[in-house]
Design an enzyme around this catalytic site. Structure first.
Site, PDB file in Angstrom:
ATOM      1  N   ASP A  76       0.819  -1.209   0.000  1.00 40.99           N
ATOM      2  CA  ASP A  76       0.000   0.000   0.000  1.00 40.99           C
ATOM      3  C   ASP A  76       0.853   1.258   0.000  1.00 40.99           C
ATOM      4  O   ASP A  76       0.494   2.265  -0.630  1.00 40.99           O
ATOM      5  CB  ASP A  76      -0.921  -0.009   1.217  1.00 40.99           C
ATOM      6  CG  ASP A  76      -2.055  -1.016   1.076  1.00 40.99           C
ATOM      7  OD1 ASP A  76      -2.214  -1.583  -0.020  1.00 40.99           O
ATOM      8  OD2 ASP A  76      -2.770  -1.243   2.069  1.00 40.99           O
ATOM      9  N   LEU A 129      -7.874   2.973  11.302  1.00 39.54           N
ATOM     10  CA  LEU A 129      -8.399   1.702  11.805  1.00 39.54           C
ATOM     11  C   LEU A 129      -7.625   1.229  13.023  1.00 39.54           C
ATOM     12  O   LEU A 129      -8.205   0.740  13.993  1.00 39.54           O
ATOM     13  CB  LEU A 129      -8.339   0.648  10.693  1.00 39.54           C
ATOM     14  CG  LEU A 129      -8.836  -0.756  11.057  1.00 39.54           C
ATOM     15  CD1 LEU A 129     -10.304  -0.738  11.439  1.00 39.54           C
ATOM     16  CD2 LEU A 129      -8.585  -1.719   9.905  1.00 39.54           C
ATOM     17  N   ALA A 144      -5.249   8.440  20.876  1.00 43.64           N
ATOM     18  CA  ALA A 144      -5.069   8.340  22.328  1.00 43.64           C
ATOM     19  C   ALA A 144      -5.501   9.617  23.046  1.00 43.64           C
ATOM     20  O   ALA A 144      -4.704  10.263  23.719  1.00 43.64           O
ATOM     21  CB  ALA A 144      -3.612   8.008  22.668  1.00 43.64           C
ATOM     22  N   ASP A 153      -2.497  12.511  21.680  1.00 42.23           N
ATOM     23  CA  ASP A 153      -1.224  12.323  20.973  1.00 42.23           C
ATOM     24  C   ASP A 153      -1.259  12.948  19.594  1.00 42.23           C
ATOM     25  O   ASP A 153      -0.210  13.303  19.033  1.00 42.23           O
ATOM     26  CB  ASP A 153      -0.915  10.826  20.824  1.00 42.23           C
ATOM     27  CG  ASP A 153      -0.351  10.213  22.094  1.00 42.23           C
ATOM     28  OD1 ASP A 153      -0.180  10.949  23.089  1.00 42.23           O
ATOM     29  OD2 ASP A 153      -0.087   8.998  22.093  1.00 42.23           O
TER      30      ASP A 153
END
Length: 314
Positions: free
Chosen positions: A74, A192, A212, A177
């Site tokens: 990818d 994801l 997060a 974060d």
């Protein structure tokens, strides 16, 4: 049809199947062009004579080809998309990487893929692209992303504060974060892995997914693809990163405005018979797979990502 050929020259698994493909194209008198670094690699691996490689080598396979075959994973396909830019040339990803959501044709299927392309038995999917506009003098020109933009802490300890406004209305100030601003294509990538939703490619949407977050009630949100998302990293004592499809730029200046919206162009991906996003979910994420001991319960086996027959239709 003229085939543009590019790929990841650092992958040892590239060369032998690529040489077989080029032999087939030569034998069938099918026109093709090879990205110059790949042509050089074929010569260095003693797979083709210099005159063959030089005759077919080009700097821009998207300009020279009607379809671009991108051999790698990818990441390779993302780099190919950025090299082709808004050209619009359809891309077919041939997977020699690990997972392959974008590069979803396995290397063993490439000759079946050529047959389908020659027969005109394919379709193209227009994938939504996002564009980021930064303040003048910020040190970064306008960028675009097929998967996602990410505002992220630079690796130093501590969270960053990101203020987000959507279409002129404040949404949230994230203490996290970082923040992913993603497309449906990117919903099976970084987003994801941080708990974001999977969105089918035909949906016009933008994903905002905090990384997060400090406040557990903060969750990903899906916006209209026509929304304009404006982000600012508020003052703190550390630099931060702005990344477009994994290509990062470090910033020390805070309160810059990063404005993200739908781009004027799309990235066009080639899809062959039998390919469907749900098949990709089943084969790549192993949805529906049962333990071997469950086979007596009546479940039907699913096709595997290495099954060449998957190009023949479902």
């Amino acid at each position: 049809m003229v085939y543009g050929i590019t790929g990841n020259p650092t992958k040892d698994a590239l060369w032998a199947p690529l040489a077989r493909l080029i032999d087939r194209l030569l034998d069938d008198n099918l026109p093709f062009r090879i990205h110059e670094p790949i042509a050089t690699g074929l010569m260095e691996h003693d797979l083709f004579a210099e005159d063959v490689c030089r005759t077919h080598a080009v700097d821009d396979v998207a300009e020279a080809g009607d379809v671009v075959l991108s051999f790698g994973g990818d990441g390779t396909l993302l780099r190919t998309a950025h090299r082709t830019g808004p050209n619009g040339t359809p891309l077919l990803g041939v997977n020699i990487g690990r997972l392959g959501f974008l590069a979803d044709i396995e290397i063993e299927q490439i000759h079946d893929a050529i047959d389908a392309l020659e027969a005109g038995n394919y379709r193209t999917e227009e994938r939504l692209v996002l564009q980021a506009n930064l303040e003048a003098g910020s040190g970064l020109d306008t960028e675009w992303a097929l998967n996602e933009f990410v505002l992220d802490r630079s690796g130093a300890a501590g969270l960053i504060e990101i203020e987000v406004v959507v279409d002129g209305t404040p949404l949230n100030t994230y203490w996290a974060d970082g923040l992913i601003i993603g497309t449906p294509t990117g919903s099976t990538a970084y987003s994801l892995s941080t708990g974001g939703p999977i969105i089918t490619p035909g949906v016009d949407a933008i994903i905002l997914n905090p990384i997060a977050p400090h406040t557990l009630t903060v969750r990903p949100i899906v916006l209209s693809a026509d929304a304009t998302v404006t982000c600012q990293v508020r003052e703190n004592d550390q630099p931060y990163v702005f990344a477009a499809d994994g290509q990062s730029t470090m910033f020390d200046e805070h309160n810059l405005e990063f404005s993200v919206e739908r781009a004027d162009h799309t990235v066009n991906l080639v899809k062959l018979p039998g390919q469907h996003f749900f098949h990709t979910l089943r084969s790549k994420l192993m949805w529906g797979v049962r333990r071997s001991g469950d086979s007596d319960k009546g479940e039907q086996p699913i096709s595997t990502p290495h099954d060449p027959s998957s190009l023949k239709g479902e």
